[in-house]
Design a protein around this motif. Structure first.
Motif, PDB file in Angstrom:
ATOM      1  N   LYS A 163       0.826  -1.198   0.000  1.00 48.61           N
ATOM      2  CA  LYS A 163       0.000   0.000   0.000  1.00 48.61           C
ATOM      3  C   LYS A 163       0.865   1.254   0.000  1.00 48.61           C
ATOM      4  N   TRP A 164       1.954   1.226   0.723  1.00 49.20           N
ATOM      5  CA  TRP A 164       2.859   2.383   0.758  1.00 49.20           C
ATOM      6  C   TRP A 164       3.415   2.649  -0.642  1.00 49.20           C
ATOM      7  N   PHE A 165       3.776   1.594  -1.357  1.00 52.77           N
ATOM      8  CA  PHE A 165       4.279   1.756  -2.730  1.00 52.77           C
ATOM      9  C   PHE A 165       3.185   2.323  -3.636  1.00 52.77           C
ATOM     10  N   ASP A 166       1.958   1.789  -3.499  1.00 50.32           N
ATOM     11  CA  ASP A 166       0.861   2.252  -4.346  1.00 50.32           C
ATOM     12  C   ASP A 166       0.567   3.731  -4.134  1.00 50.32           C
ATOM     13  N   LEU A 167       0.514   4.142  -2.884  1.00 43.00           N
ATOM     14  CA  LEU A 167       0.050   5.485  -2.571  1.00 43.00           C
ATOM     15  C   LEU A 167       1.145   6.532  -2.661  1.00 43.00           C
ATOM     16  N   THR A 168       2.399   6.131  -2.601  1.00 43.67           N
ATOM     17  CA  THR A 168       3.472   7.129  -2.634  1.00 43.67           C
ATOM     18  C   THR A 168       4.230   7.156  -3.960  1.00 43.67           C
ATOM     19  N   PHE A 169       4.164   6.112  -4.754  1.00 40.97           N
ATOM     20  CA  PHE A 169       4.847   6.095  -6.050  1.00 40.97           C
ATOM     21  C   PHE A 169       3.864   5.855  -7.203  1.00 40.97           C
ATOM     22  N   ARG A 170       3.094   4.808  -7.083  1.00 43.23           N
ATOM     23  CA  ARG A 170       2.185   4.445  -8.165  1.00 43.23           C
ATOM     24  C   ARG A 170       1.130   5.526  -8.410  1.00 43.23           C
ATOM     25  N   SER A 171       0.749   6.258  -7.343  1.00 41.97           N
ATOM     26  CA  SER A 171      -0.313   7.256  -7.480  1.00 41.97           C
ATOM     27  C   SER A 171       0.069   8.389  -8.424  1.00 41.97           C
ATOM     28  N   TYR A 172       1.357   8.588  -8.687  1.00 41.86           N
ATOM     29  CA  TYR A 172       1.789   9.637  -9.608  1.00 41.86           C
ATOM     30  C   TYR A 172       1.591   9.241 -11.072  1.00 41.86           C
ATOM     31  N   PHE A 173       1.492   7.952 -11.336  1.00 41.60           N
ATOM     32  CA  PHE A 173       1.439   7.487 -12.728  1.00 41.60           C
ATOM     33  C   PHE A 173       0.211   6.638 -13.042  1.00 41.60           C
ATOM     34  N   ASP A 174      -0.563   6.269 -12.028  1.00 48.40           N
ATOM     35  CA  ASP A 174      -1.730   5.421 -12.211  1.00 48.40           C
ATOM     36  C   ASP A 174      -2.981   6.222 -11.869  1.00 48.40           C
ATOM     37  N   GLY A 175      -3.785   6.566 -12.887  1.00 45.45           N
ATOM     38  CA  GLY A 175      -4.969   7.378 -12.663  1.00 45.45           C
ATOM     39  C   GLY A 175      -6.048   6.686 -11.863  1.00 45.45           C
ATOM     40  N   SER A 176      -6.007   5.366 -11.753  1.00 46.40           N
ATOM     41  CA  SER A 176      -7.052   4.659 -11.017  1.00 46.40           C
ATOM     42  C   SER A 176      -7.007   4.953  -9.522  1.00 46.40           C
ATOM     43  N   ILE A 177      -5.867   5.458  -9.046  1.00 41.56           N
ATOM     44  CA  ILE A 177      -5.773   5.808  -7.627  1.00 41.56           C
ATOM     45  C   ILE A 177      -6.754   6.934  -7.316  1.00 41.56           C
ATOM     46  N   PRO A 183     -10.387   8.865  -1.964  1.00 42.84           N
ATOM     47  CA  PRO A 183      -9.379   8.640  -3.012  1.00 42.84           C
ATOM     48  C   PRO A 183      -8.518   9.861  -3.307  1.00 42.84           C
ATOM     49  N   TRP A 184      -9.139  11.075  -3.234  1.00 38.92           N
ATOM     50  CA  TRP A 184      -8.358  12.257  -3.607  1.00 38.92           C
ATOM     51  C   TRP A 184      -7.247  12.557  -2.606  1.00 38.92           C
ATOM     52  N   ASP A 185      -7.315  11.954  -1.411  1.00 38.12           N
ATOM     53  CA  ASP A 185      -6.251  12.168  -0.440  1.00 38.12           C
ATOM     54  C   ASP A 185      -4.911  11.644  -0.949  1.00 38.12           C
ATOM     55  N   TYR A 186      -4.957  10.690  -1.874  1.00 40.23           N
ATOM     56  CA  TYR A 186      -3.720  10.078  -2.383  1.00 40.23           C
ATOM     57  C   TYR A 186      -3.581  10.289  -3.892  1.00 40.23           C
ATOM     58  N   SER A 187      -4.292  11.260  -4.444  1.00 39.35           N
ATOM     59  CA  SER A 187      -4.241  11.521  -5.885  1.00 39.35           C
ATOM     60  C   SER A 187      -3.086  12.459  -6.184  1.00 39.35           C
ATOM     61  N   ASN A 188      -2.051  11.926  -6.814  1.00 40.18           N
ATOM     62  CA  ASN A 188      -0.891  12.735  -7.182  1.00 40.18           C
ATOM     63  C   ASN A 188      -0.612  12.673  -8.676  1.00 40.18           C
ATOM     64  N   PHE A 189      -1.586  12.222  -9.441  1.00 47.34           N
ATOM     65  CA  PHE A 189      -1.401  11.835 -10.843  1.00 47.34           C
ATOM     66  C   PHE A 189      -0.741  12.920 -11.694  1.00 47.34           C
ATOM     67  N   ILE A 190       0.370  12.561 -12.353  1.00 51.41           N
ATOM     68  CA  ILE A 190       1.020  13.448 -13.322  1.00 51.41           C
ATOM     69  C   ILE A 190       1.144  12.775 -14.686  1.00 51.41           C
ATOM     70  N   GLY A 191       0.650  11.545 -14.811  1.00 51.79           N
ATOM     71  CA  GLY A 191       0.615  10.884 -16.108  1.00 51.79           C
ATOM     72  C   GLY A 191       1.752   9.904 -16.323  1.00 51.79           C
ATOM     73  N   LEU A 192       1.425   8.815 -17.012  1.00 48.91           N
ATOM     74  CA  LEU A 192       2.433   7.807 -17.327  1.00 48.91           C
ATOM     75  C   LEU A 192       3.475   8.352 -18.298  1.00 48.91           C
ATOM     76  N   CYS A 193       3.061   9.316 -19.129  1.00 51.90           N
ATOM     77  CA  CYS A 193       3.991   9.911 -20.098  1.00 51.90           C
ATOM     78  C   CYS A 193       5.090  10.712 -19.410  1.00 51.90           C
ATOM     79  N   ALA A 194       4.877  11.086 -18.146  1.00 56.05           N
ATOM     80  CA  ALA A 194       5.898  11.848 -17.416  1.00 56.05           C
ATOM     81  C   ALA A 194       7.023  10.965 -16.908  1.00 56.05           C
ATOM     82  N   LEU A 195       6.832   9.653 -17.017  1.00 52.39           N
ATOM     83  CA  LEU A 195       7.838   8.738 -16.476  1.00 52.39           C
ATOM     84  C   LEU A 195       9.152   8.812 -17.254  1.00 52.39           C
ATOM     85  N   LEU A 196       9.097   8.945 -18.571  1.00 51.65           N
ATOM     86  CA  LEU A 196      10.311   8.999 -19.390  1.00 51.65           C
ATOM     87  C   LEU A 196      11.181  10.214 -19.053  1.00 51.65           C
ATOM     88  N   PRO A 197      10.662  11.451 -19.095  1.00 49.13           N
ATOM     89  CA  PRO A 197      11.515  12.590 -18.724  1.00 49.13           C
ATOM     90  C   PRO A 197      11.943  12.548 -17.270  1.00 49.13           C
TER      91      PRO A 197
END
Length: 564
Positions: free
Chosen positions: A273-287, A300-314
């Motif tokens: 859960k720590w991995f999901d909410l602190t790392f995955r939430s930036y790239f997974d919109g389902s969070i 859900p919005w308490d852990y919404s940090n979404f910046i998009g999967l496309c941001a992973l490359l840069p």
């Protein structure tokens, strides 16, 4: 070197797309989540100021007469109140304020990246848009209705002013004083955005000052003086905030502390859960929409940090090429602050140590809301990544980078426009569109009493269930012979309530013999006798406000240095 014409056109395209996204998220869409909590605070504050120009510490329409400006999450000294003073419809006042705060945040990120040494305009413009359209900002502001989150908009500007003071020579000239007063004003706005500034801004600011002192070497005395100047701005901002902060201390922390003084740190996250909410939430919109958290850990919005999967490359490219920035004290500060935030939500050691040395954290929860620190660090890495990619124009055509940026923004629009349920909750005050309201709730029945912001929530302190007035009765009815159906806030604010006495005891009712005071109170006038120290402090703070604006006037009239 001027950028080619195609880059200028794309920069203009990015800015246009960013503004369109902000209009979509904050103006076109309805407010959602618990935004009603923002609306009624603004409504009641405005009602009180219409009837009496005084600090509205207590309001008859809140829990039968309870905290308003004395609540740690009140909005009286914020941009929300200023806008609501000119916009009759409070819903629209919130929307407009959210949009303005987004513009402040976006321009702040753009300028801040320049202080990090990132000079490419395209990279800075895109990163600024990415932050203001991120899941953290949009979900907390528009969907979650968490007005405290708007303090994040001032953090980049605070760091900019700090950098200027730390880099400038000590010369008490016009430029130096402008940054000092600006920093004081920004600290004031940050402090009054809500108590979560302790989680988002304080770690970054303190780490920046500590790093400056540790790494300054021979210039330690000079930098220590500059650090003292910044701390003086903090002290000045606290003094200007005295009427509200002192009210919170006197009427909430002393008399109604959450859980009687210490909240159980129930939001420690571990394992997957720590991995999901602190790392995955930036790239997974389902969070955002899929509540992958336990119910007691928030929405859900308490852990919404979404910046998009496309941001992973840069992001990865920026991490690979960030070696030149490791020497930057500001970059080191962001990295350490992000590590601190991740450690704070991961396990007990860091949190327990923090709660031991900073007792105020014993009454603060929702530690994951400090993830804005991580967002700021990731944004810096993304900007570094894009700047590095753009510099390699011989190997990577610019149109590929432009397509990646555009795809990233489209991805954010799609996810947040389809997966967020933007619906306005019914407001708790039905007079929110009335600029000059009649007495309330004299002729209206009492409903359920909202005490969450006083006691926490049901699972934290069931004592809140004991403090409700008779439902369906008007304020003039007699639940007991000789008493009105209104809590006597004068007793709740007295020394008798110190130590949380009324957390467990039934709240006192208003005696009928004090009908005159009751009439004043339900007309939104303050009837609680303030302690002498609080009254004196409020007058001193008012005098210092006069001095603050006088200093701005004097500095504005100073001669500007001649350019050679």
């Amino acid at each position: 070197m001027r950028p080619p014409m195609n880059r200028k056109i794309f920069n203009a395209f990015l800015m246009g797309m960013g503004i369109a996204m902000l209009l979509l998220f904050f103006i076109v869409k309805n407010l959602g989540g618990d935004s009603g909590n923002v609306s009624w605070r603004l409504s009641l504050t405005r009602f009180h100021l219409v009837h009496q120009f005084a600090m509205p510490y207590f309001s008859p329409a809140h829990c039968g007469g309870f905290h308003l400006a004395a609540d740690a999450q009140d909005l009286i000294f914020t941009l929300y109140t200023l806008v609501a003073s000119f916009v009759p419809n409070v819903d629209w006042a919130v929307k407009i304020t959210n949009l303005l705060a987004s513009l402040v945040l976006g321009t702040g990120i753009f300028v801040f990246l320049g202080y990090l040494g990132i000079l490419n305009l395209t990279a800075r413009i895109f990163t600024a848009i990415l932050v203001v359209s991120s899941g953290y900002w949009v979900c907390h502001m528009a969907q979650g209705g968490h007005a405290w989150a708007h303090g994040f908009a001032y953090l980049p500007w605070v760091l900019i002013c700090m950098e200027e003071i730390l880099r400038l020579e000590i010369r008490f000239d016009r430029r130096y004083f402008i940054f000092f007063l600006s920093l004081t004003g920004l600290f004031f706005l940050l402090i009054n955005s809500g108590y979560y500034w302790l989680q988002v801004a304080a770690p970054v600011i303190l780490l920046r000052l500590m790093i400056e002192l540790v790494l300054s070497g021979r210039e330690r005395k000079i930098q220590a003086f500059k650090t003292g100047t910044i701390l003086l701005a903090v002290f000045a901002a606290l003094t200007l905030s005295f009427p509200r902060l002192a009210g919170v201390y006197e009427f909430q922390l002393k008399k109604f502390p959450r859980m009687g003084g210490e909240v159980n740190p129930f939001q420690i996250i571990g394992g997957q859960k720590w991995f999901d909410l602190t790392f995955r939430s930036y790239f997974d919109g389902s969070i955002i929409s899929g509540n992958k958290t336990d119910k007691f850990m928030g929405d859900p919005w308490d852990y919404s940090n979404f910046i998009g999967l496309c941001a992973l490359l840069p992001l990865v490219w920026g991490l690979w090429n960030c070696r030149p920035w490791v020497k930057s004290r500001l970059f080191i500060c962001l990295a350490l602050a992000a590590m601190y935030q991740l450690a704070l939500t991961q396990g007990d050691p860091v949190l327990c140590t923090l709660r031991f040395f900073v007792p105020l954290f014993k009454q603060i929860t929702w530690y994951a809301r400090g993830s804005a620190i991580v967002l700021l660090f990731l944004a810096a890495l993304i900007a570094i990544g894009y700047e590095s990619l753009i510099k390699q124009s011989k190997k990577i055509p610019f149109y590929i980078i432009a397509v990646l940026m555009t795809a990233n923004l489209i991805e954010i629009v799609y996810v947040q426009a389809t997966q967020i349920n933007f619906k306005m909750d019914p407001p708790l005050v039905d007079l929110m569109h009335d600029i000059n309201p009649p007495p309330y709730p004299a002729d209206k029945p009492w409903g359920q009493c909202l005490l969450g912001y006083v006691f926490g929530y049901d699972h934290e302190n069931p004592a809140q269930l004991q403090a409700k007035l008779d439902p369906g009765a008007s304020v003039y009815d007699e639940p007991r012979p000789g008493f009105y159906n209104m809590h006597d806030v004068r007793v709740l604010a007295s020394a008798q309530a110190d130590g949380g006495y009324y957390l467990k005891e039934k709240w006192p009712l208003w005696p009928r013999k004090d009908a005159k005071a009751l009439q004043e109170f339900i007309h939104y006038k303050q009837v609680v006798a303030l302690p002498l120290w609080l009254s004196i402090g409020n007058w001193v703070s008012l005098f210092l406000w006069f001095i603050f604006f006088l200093c701005w006037g004097m500095i504005w009239g100073m001669k500007r240095p001649r350019r050679i």
